[in-house]
Design a protein around this motif. Structure first.
Motif, PDB file in Angstrom:
ATOM      1  N   HIS A  95      -7.184 -58.238  -1.885  1.00  0.00           N
ATOM      2  CA  HIS A  95      -6.493 -57.070  -2.426  1.00  0.00           C
ATOM      3  C   HIS A  95      -6.309 -57.235  -3.927  1.00  0.00           C
ATOM      4  O   HIS A  95      -5.786 -56.345  -4.580  1.00  0.00           O
ATOM      5  CB  HIS A  95      -5.052 -56.998  -1.858  1.00  0.00           C
ATOM      6  N   SER A 127      -4.568 -52.162   3.154  1.00  0.00           N
ATOM      7  CA  SER A 127      -4.206 -52.947   4.324  1.00  0.00           C
ATOM      8  C   SER A 127      -4.496 -52.133   5.584  1.00  0.00           C
ATOM      9  O   SER A 127      -4.189 -50.942   5.648  1.00  0.00           O
ATOM     10  CB  SER A 127      -2.715 -53.262   4.219  1.00  0.00           C
ATOM     11  N   GLY A 128      -5.124 -52.781   6.564  1.00  0.00           N
ATOM     12  CA  GLY A 128      -5.426 -52.096   7.829  1.00  0.00           C
ATOM     13  C   GLY A 128      -6.722 -51.303   7.800  1.00  0.00           C
ATOM     14  O   GLY A 128      -7.099 -50.679   8.790  1.00  0.00           O
ATOM     15  N   ALA A 129      -7.435 -51.321   6.648  1.00  0.00           N
ATOM     16  CA  ALA A 129      -8.659 -50.513   6.541  1.00  0.00           C
ATOM     17  C   ALA A 129      -9.806 -51.082   7.374  1.00  0.00           C
ATOM     18  O   ALA A 129     -10.702 -50.349   7.784  1.00  0.00           O
ATOM     19  CB  ALA A 129      -9.078 -50.409   5.075  1.00  0.00           C
ATOM     20  N   GLY A 130      -9.787 -52.391   7.587  1.00  0.00           N
ATOM     21  CA  GLY A 130     -10.844 -52.973   8.408  1.00  0.00           C
ATOM     22  C   GLY A 130     -11.598 -54.137   7.765  1.00  0.00           C
ATOM     23  O   GLY A 130     -12.689 -54.503   8.213  1.00  0.00           O
ATOM     24  N   LYS A 131     -10.997 -54.778   6.763  1.00  0.00           N
ATOM     25  CA  LYS A 131     -11.695 -55.880   6.091  1.00  0.00           C
ATOM     26  C   LYS A 131     -11.910 -57.060   7.024  1.00  0.00           C
ATOM     27  O   LYS A 131     -13.011 -57.607   7.115  1.00  0.00           O
ATOM     28  CB  LYS A 131     -10.896 -56.329   4.845  1.00  0.00           C
ATOM     29  N   THR A 132     -10.835 -57.460   7.708  1.00  0.00           N
ATOM     30  CA  THR A 132     -10.963 -58.603   8.624  1.00  0.00           C
ATOM     31  C   THR A 132     -11.939 -58.255   9.750  1.00  0.00           C
ATOM     32  O   THR A 132     -12.774 -59.090  10.152  1.00  0.00           O
ATOM     33  CB  THR A 132      -9.580 -58.982   9.203  1.00  0.00           C
ATOM     34  N   THR A 133     -11.855 -57.017  10.236  1.00  0.00           N
ATOM     35  CA  THR A 133     -12.780 -56.571  11.286  1.00  0.00           C
ATOM     36  C   THR A 133     -14.229 -56.727  10.811  1.00  0.00           C
ATOM     37  O   THR A 133     -15.088 -57.244  11.536  1.00  0.00           O
ATOM     38  CB  THR A 133     -12.494 -55.086  11.622  1.00  0.00           C
TER      39      THR A 133
HETATM   40  N1  LIG Z   1      -7.584 -57.146  18.104  1.00  0.00           N
HETATM   41  C1  LIG Z   1      -7.278 -55.879  17.765  1.00  0.00           C
HETATM   42  N2  LIG Z   1      -6.963 -54.963  18.730  1.00  0.00           N
HETATM   43  C2  LIG Z   1      -6.661 -53.686  18.406  1.00  0.00           C
HETATM   44  N3  LIG Z   1      -6.644 -53.208  17.151  1.00  0.00           N
HETATM   45  C3  LIG Z   1      -6.935 -54.060  16.156  1.00  0.00           C
HETATM   46  C4  LIG Z   1      -7.263 -55.441  16.407  1.00  0.00           C
HETATM   47  N4  LIG Z   1      -7.505 -56.046  15.214  1.00  0.00           N
HETATM   48  C5  LIG Z   1      -7.338 -55.089  14.270  1.00  0.00           C
HETATM   49  N5  LIG Z   1      -6.998 -53.911  14.831  1.00  0.00           N
HETATM   50  C6  LIG Z   1      -6.765 -52.637  14.103  1.00  0.00           C
HETATM   51  O1  LIG Z   1      -7.931 -52.337  13.363  1.00  0.00           O
HETATM   52  C7  LIG Z   1      -7.601 -51.840  12.060  1.00  0.00           C
HETATM   53  C8  LIG Z   1      -8.257 -52.698  10.996  1.00  0.00           C
HETATM   54  O2  LIG Z   1      -7.620 -53.990  10.997  1.00  0.00           O
HETATM   55  P1  LIG Z   1      -8.096 -55.185  10.053  1.00  0.00           P
HETATM   56  O3  LIG Z   1      -7.272 -56.365  10.380  1.00  0.00           O
HETATM   57  O4  LIG Z   1      -9.569 -55.315  10.131  1.00  0.00           O
HETATM   58  O5  LIG Z   1      -7.692 -54.579   8.610  1.00  0.00           O
HETATM   59  P2  LIG Z   1      -7.608 -55.310   7.196  1.00  0.00           P
HETATM   60  O6  LIG Z   1      -8.235 -54.372   6.213  1.00  0.00           O
HETATM   61  O7  LIG Z   1      -8.188 -56.665   7.269  1.00  0.00           O
HETATM   62  O8  LIG Z   1      -6.043 -55.395   6.967  1.00  0.00           O
HETATM   63  P3  LIG Z   1      -5.167 -56.422   6.033  1.00  0.00           P
HETATM   64  O9  LIG Z   1      -5.590 -56.144   4.627  1.00  0.00           O
HETATM   65  O10 LIG Z   1      -3.772 -55.965   6.309  1.00  0.00           O
HETATM   66  O11 LIG Z   1      -5.461 -57.813   6.502  1.00  0.00           O
HETATM   67  C9  LIG Z   1      -6.086 -51.781  11.991  1.00  0.00           C
HETATM   68  O12 LIG Z   1      -5.682 -50.472  12.313  1.00  0.00           O
HETATM   69  C10 LIG Z   1      -5.644 -52.767  13.062  1.00  0.00           C
HETATM   70  O13 LIG Z   1      -4.409 -52.385  13.605  1.00  0.00           O
END
Ligand SMILES: Nc1ncnc2c1ncn2[C@@H]1O[C@H](COP(=O)(O)OP(=O)(O)OP(=O)(O)O)[C@@H](O)[C@H]1O
Length: 224
Positions: free
Chosen positions: A195, A37-43
């Motif tokens: 996940h 979680s938070g690794a950057g998948k959604t990004t």
């Molecule tokens: N709009 C934003 N502004 C600032 N930081 C952000 C933003 N969106 C995401 N982040 C940060 O970027 C990092 C990656 O977030 P992301 O949502 O891509 O992770 P994820 O792997 O999809 O997480 P999860 O599995 O919890 O959905 C995290 O540290 C998050 O806090």
């Protein structure tokens, strides 16, 4: 169809969330995107959809350098991509049926040409009894399935899905996975962020893209 070269992204003045990404998504492939979680998948999914611009590097999509696209060109390319995001983005004033039919209406198709198809897909995702309900009265899992049906109905060239089985029970998750596999077999490149290890283990042929520490490690699947 999608090619990342030295891509990095930071939000605002923060640290880079992902750095030096180099990978391709080929047509008609199937990949899971995973990592803590938070690794950057959604990004990463948002970079693939070009709803986020990289802070460095280049992204080529459908053979075009994303940095050179006009707004209209971008809109045209996005029509070729199906998206299921965690917040569903359904239109509350339209019924479930109308939400799913919307992309076909946008393509100018006559309702008589797609009505049966939309109804069949809704039944497949277990929404046969909810076709006339509006999203505010649907459960989280029902909304998620409506969003999946809407993304799949046009058989996009690329499907990007963020935790598409996050709100459903394991049986339904397997059924939805079959739908994604069928779409892949019909020619779509599929990227599913999850996940769920059990879900991934069901598809030995799928590639795994593991996000962590700003990088993506890629593990090829077994030949189909
Ligand atoms: N709009 C934003 N502004 C600032 N930081 C952000 C933003 N969106 C995401 N982040 C940060 O970027 C990092 C990656 O977030 P992301 O949502 O891509 O992770 P994820 O792997 O999809 O997480 P999860 O599995 O919890 O959905 C995290 O540290 C998050 O806090």
């Amino acid at each position: 169809m999608l090619h990342f070269e030295n891509v990095g992204l930071r939000y605002g003045m923060g640290e880079e969330v992902v750095s030096d990404l180099n990978f391709s998504i080929a047509p008609q492939t199937f990949q899971f995107l995973t990592g803590p979680s938070g690794a950057g998948k959604t990004t990463l999914l948002r970079l693939m959809l070009l709803s986020l611009r990289p802070t460095r590097g280049t992204i080529h999509i459908f053979g075009r350098d994303s940095a050179t696209l006009t707004k209209d060109e971008l809109t045209g390319l996005r029509r070729r991509i199906g998206v299921v995001f965690q917040d569903f983005r359904l239109l509350d004033h339209l019924t479930t049926y109308e939400n799913v039919a919307l992309p076909l209406r946008a393509l100018g198709r006559a309702e008589s040409s797609y009505r049966a198809e939309v109804m069949e897909l809704l039944r497949w995702v277990g929404l046969g009894q909810r076709m006339n309900a509006i999203p505010p009265v649907l459960s989280g899992g029902e909304k998620q399935r409506a969003a999946i049906a809407r993304a799949l109905i046009v058989r996009p060239e690329l499907l990007l899905a963020d935790e598409p089985t996050g709100n459903v029970d394991p049986g339904l998750a397997r059924r939805l996975l079959r739908l994604f596999v069928e779409l892949h077999r019909l020619g779509t490149a599929v990227v599913i962020a999850t996940h769920d290890l059990q879900l991934m283990d069901q598809l030995g042929f799928a590639r795994r893209m593991v996000v962590g520490d700003g990088r993506v490690d890629i593990f090829e699947g077994n030949p189909e």
